[in-house]
Write a protein that holds these residues in place. Structure first.
Motif, PDB file in Angstrom:
ATOM      1  N   PRO A 175      23.406   9.437  64.270  1.00 20.15           N
ATOM      2  CA  PRO A 175      24.415   8.493  64.754  1.00 20.15           C
ATOM      3  C   PRO A 175      24.281   8.133  66.233  1.00 20.15           C
ATOM      4  CG  PRO A 175      25.384  10.645  64.302  1.00 20.15           C
ATOM      5  CD  PRO A 175      24.015  10.652  63.719  1.00 20.15           C
ATOM      6  N   GLU A 176      23.873   9.107  67.068  1.00 16.96           N
ATOM      7  CA  GLU A 176      23.734   8.795  68.491  1.00 16.96           C
ATOM      8  C   GLU A 176      22.588   7.815  68.708  1.00 16.96           C
ATOM      9  OE1 GLU A 176      23.620  11.060  72.804  1.00 16.96           O
ATOM     10  OE2 GLU A 176      22.833  12.086  71.036  1.00 16.96           O
ATOM     11  N   LEU A 177      21.497   8.006  68.001  1.00 14.87           N
ATOM     12  CA  LEU A 177      20.366   7.083  68.082  1.00 14.87           C
ATOM     13  C   LEU A 177      20.774   5.689  67.638  1.00 14.87           C
ATOM     14  CD1 LEU A 177      17.232   6.450  68.220  1.00 14.87           C
ATOM     15  CD2 LEU A 177      17.190   7.050  65.788  1.00 14.87           C
ATOM     16  N   VAL A 178      21.476   5.610  66.512  1.00 14.66           N
ATOM     17  CA  VAL A 178      21.910   4.307  65.993  1.00 14.66           C
ATOM     18  C   VAL A 178      22.812   3.609  66.992  1.00 14.66           C
ATOM     19  CG1 VAL A 178      23.198   3.134  64.179  1.00 14.66           C
ATOM     20  CG2 VAL A 178      21.707   5.052  63.592  1.00 14.66           C
ATOM     21  N   GLY A 179      23.808   4.349  67.515  1.00 16.55           N
ATOM     22  CA  GLY A 179      24.747   3.749  68.457  1.00 16.55           C
ATOM     23  C   GLY A 179      24.071   3.238  69.711  1.00 16.55           C
ATOM     24  N   GLN A 180      23.167   4.029  70.279  1.00 18.44           N
ATOM     25  CA  GLN A 180      22.486   3.615  71.497  1.00 18.44           C
ATOM     26  C   GLN A 180      21.523   2.463  71.239  1.00 18.44           C
ATOM     27  OE1 GLN A 180      20.937   6.515  74.196  1.00 18.44           O
ATOM     28  NE2 GLN A 180      22.375   8.093  73.558  1.00 18.44           N
ATOM     29  N   ALA A 181      20.831   2.491  70.101  1.00 17.75           N
ATOM     30  CA  ALA A 181      19.877   1.428  69.786  1.00 17.75           C
ATOM     31  C   ALA A 181      20.584   0.086  69.631  1.00 17.75           C
ATOM     32  CB  ALA A 181      19.103   1.776  68.514  1.00 17.75           C
ATOM     33  N   VAL A 182      21.709   0.084  68.910  1.00 24.49           N
ATOM     34  CA  VAL A 182      22.472  -1.154  68.710  1.00 24.49           C
ATOM     35  C   VAL A 182      23.033  -1.653  70.035  1.00 24.49           C
ATOM     36  CG1 VAL A 182      24.537  -2.132  67.652  1.00 24.49           C
ATOM     37  CG2 VAL A 182      23.036  -0.663  66.310  1.00 24.49           C
ATOM     38  N   SER A 183      23.517  -0.726  70.864  1.00 25.80           N
ATOM     39  CA  SER A 183      24.127  -1.108  72.134  1.00 25.80           C
ATOM     40  C   SER A 183      23.102  -1.600  73.148  1.00 25.80           C
ATOM     41  CB  SER A 183      24.897   0.092  72.711  1.00 25.80           C
ATOM     42  OG  SER A 183      25.462  -0.227  73.963  1.00 25.80           O
ATOM     43  N   ARG A 184      21.944  -0.940  73.211  1.00 23.24           N
ATOM     44  CA  ARG A 184      20.953  -1.268  74.246  1.00 23.24           C
ATOM     45  C   ARG A 184      20.013  -2.394  73.850  1.00 23.24           C
ATOM     46  NH1 ARG A 184      18.292   4.298  76.217  1.00 23.24           N
ATOM     47  NH2 ARG A 184      17.018   2.777  77.363  1.00 23.24           N
ATOM     48  N   PHE A 185      19.735  -2.530  72.544  1.00 19.04           N
ATOM     49  CA  PHE A 185      18.750  -3.516  72.100  1.00 19.04           C
ATOM     50  C   PHE A 185      19.297  -4.377  70.956  1.00 19.04           C
ATOM     51  CE2 PHE A 185      16.612   0.480  73.346  1.00 19.04           C
ATOM     52  CZ  PHE A 185      15.982   0.036  74.513  1.00 19.04           C
ATOM     53  N   PRO A 186      20.412  -5.090  71.195  1.00 18.33           N
ATOM     54  CA  PRO A 186      21.024  -5.873  70.120  1.00 18.33           C
ATOM     55  C   PRO A 186      20.134  -6.988  69.593  1.00 18.33           C
ATOM     56  CG  PRO A 186      22.000  -6.453  72.239  1.00 18.33           C
ATOM     57  CD  PRO A 186      21.145  -5.234  72.466  1.00 18.33           C
ATOM     58  N   GLU A 187      19.233  -7.490  70.470  1.00 21.00           N
ATOM     59  CA  GLU A 187      18.356  -8.569  70.023  1.00 21.00           C
ATOM     60  C   GLU A 187      17.231  -8.063  69.131  1.00 21.00           C
ATOM     61  OE1 GLU A 187      16.878  -7.440  74.211  1.00 21.00           O
ATOM     62  OE2 GLU A 187      18.583  -7.122  72.884  1.00 21.00           O
ATOM     63  N   ILE A 188      17.004  -6.758  69.117  1.00 20.86           N
ATOM     64  CA  ILE A 188      15.962  -6.156  68.292  1.00 20.86           C
ATOM     65  C   ILE A 188      16.562  -5.460  67.073  1.00 20.86           C
ATOM     66  CG2 ILE A 188      14.190  -4.350  68.207  1.00 20.86           C
ATOM     67  CD1 ILE A 188      13.490  -4.977  71.074  1.00 20.86           C
ATOM     68  N   VAL A 189      17.587  -4.648  67.315  1.00 19.48           N
ATOM     69  CA  VAL A 189      18.208  -3.879  66.229  1.00 19.48           C
ATOM     70  C   VAL A 189      19.351  -4.696  65.631  1.00 19.48           C
ATOM     71  CG1 VAL A 189      19.240  -1.670  65.597  1.00 19.48           C
ATOM     72  CG2 VAL A 189      17.575  -1.772  67.449  1.00 19.48           C
ATOM     73  N   THR A 190      19.003  -5.608  64.755  1.00 22.15           N
ATOM     74  CA  THR A 190      19.984  -6.513  64.153  1.00 22.15           C
ATOM     75  C   THR A 190      20.440  -6.045  62.776  1.00 22.15           C
ATOM     76  OG1 THR A 190      18.175  -7.861  63.263  1.00 22.15           O
ATOM     77  CG2 THR A 190      19.084  -8.501  65.413  1.00 22.15           C
ATOM     78  N   SER A 191      19.818  -4.990  62.257  1.00 23.67           N
ATOM     79  CA  SER A 191      20.155  -4.484  60.931  1.00 23.67           C
ATOM     80  C   SER A 191      19.545  -3.092  60.778  1.00 23.67           C
ATOM     81  CB  SER A 191      19.600  -5.412  59.840  1.00 23.67           C
ATOM     82  OG  SER A 191      18.186  -5.360  59.827  1.00 23.67           O
ATOM     83  N   PRO A 192      19.979  -2.330  59.763  1.00 25.02           N
ATOM     84  CA  PRO A 192      19.350  -1.023  59.519  1.00 25.02           C
ATOM     85  C   PRO A 192      17.837  -1.133  59.314  1.00 25.02           C
ATOM     86  CG  PRO A 192      21.406  -1.168  58.318  1.00 25.02           C
ATOM     87  CD  PRO A 192      21.158  -2.535  58.889  1.00 25.02           C
ATOM     88  N   ASN A 193      17.402  -2.155  58.580  1.00 24.34           N
ATOM     89  CA  ASN A 193      15.959  -2.332  58.364  1.00 24.34           C
ATOM     90  C   ASN A 193      15.222  -2.616  59.668  1.00 24.34           C
ATOM     91  OD1 ASN A 193      15.884  -1.808  55.639  1.00 24.34           O
ATOM     92  ND2 ASN A 193      16.164  -3.953  55.032  1.00 24.34           N
TER      93      ASN A 193
END
Length: 285
Positions: A257-275
């Protein structure tokens, strides 16, 4: 006489957290969101009673990690106003947390953004994307009224303003402020939210899933990812996460969950979905 004077106690100033885009999205520059933010702050802080102080949930007096501050403010702010215009991933993530905490929230959007199905039981306030003065004055009046009404209803009849109780009886996610450090509380809360979302997803009727991308489409997606200006930074983030979590891979990355939260927050233009996150981890490792 001084001794006969009754001490005047200044009424408490409530905190209104703003959850909204702050950078370019949906062909709208950062300056546009600066203007929207100023309109909201001017409206909220102009309310006579109760008194509110408005600021972004990412803002605070401390110099700590921004992600901890956001989660803490999302949880503790007396009321939140969330602008879902453009469907910014960070905004949607923070709104999801606020609703999971079952705290009073006012949702707004511009007239070019479609309503979002999952939050359709909540009333939206809509404003013109061009921010035309006359219409925005009407919007400001409605926003002030809605903010006061939502806050007061949360005090007098919480069930009526509860998003979760529109669907049934749920155990509300809470941060244990007395027995856990902020680090552990954040991770505990995110893990609990992930488990609840997983249970909810498993209980829903199955839906037809889109066909898997063809090899050529997958190659194009990977090439687009690698050519992203922020890919080197995102790859470094994944590799640092791998060093801290040796078992991390593209198949199990959603279990962190910490990885997911930080990835979505820091790289929204890249992490647009779980895939997209799985693809990033796969390519980075």
């Amino acid at each position: 006489m001084a001794e006969d004077a009754v001490a005047f106690k200044e009424p408490k100033t409530l905190v209104c957290g703003l959850i909204m885009p702050i950078s370019q999205i949906d062909n709208l520059p950062a300056a546009h969101w600066d203007e929207v933010r100023e309109i909201i702050i001017k409206t909220v802080e102009g309310i006579g009673s109760p008194r509110f102080s408005a600021r972004l949930v990412s803002e605070g007096d401390d110099a700590g990690v921004i992600h901890k501050r956001i989660i803490q403010n999302v949880y503790t702010d007396d009321i939140a106003i969330c602008d879902v215009s453009g469907r910014n991933p960070n905004v949607m993530f923070e709104l999801g947390m606020r609703l999971a905490f079952d705290k009073p929230t006012v949702i707004i959007k511009d007239d070019q953004t479609a309503r979002i199905f999952d939050t359709d039981v909540i009333e939206y306030l809509t404003y013109r994307r061009d921010l035309r003065y006359a219409s925005m004055e009407q919007f400001r009046t409605k926003l002030a009224q809605k903010t006061v009404a939502t806050y007061e209803l949360s005090l007098s009849d919480h069930d009526k303003q509860s998003f979760l109780k529109s669907f049934g009886t749920f155990k509300v996610v809470k941060l244990d402020e007395s027995s856990e450090t902020p680090d552990k509380a954040m991770l505990s809360m995110m893990a609990q939210m992930q488990r609840q979302i997983s249970r909810l997803s498993n209980s829903l009727p199955s839906r037809r899933r889109p066909a898997t991308s063809s090899p050529s489409e997958l190659d194009d997606e990977i090439e687009q990812l690698i050519n992203s200006p922020r890919f080197p930074e995102a790859r470094l983030f994944v590799r640092q996460s791998k060093a801290e979590n040796p078992d991390l891979n593209s198949d199990n990355c959603m279990e962190y969950p910490e990885l997911v939260g930080q990835a979505v927050s820091r790289f929204p233009e890249i992490v647009t979905s779980p895939n997209a996150l799985r693809r990033l981890v796969d390519v980075s490792l």
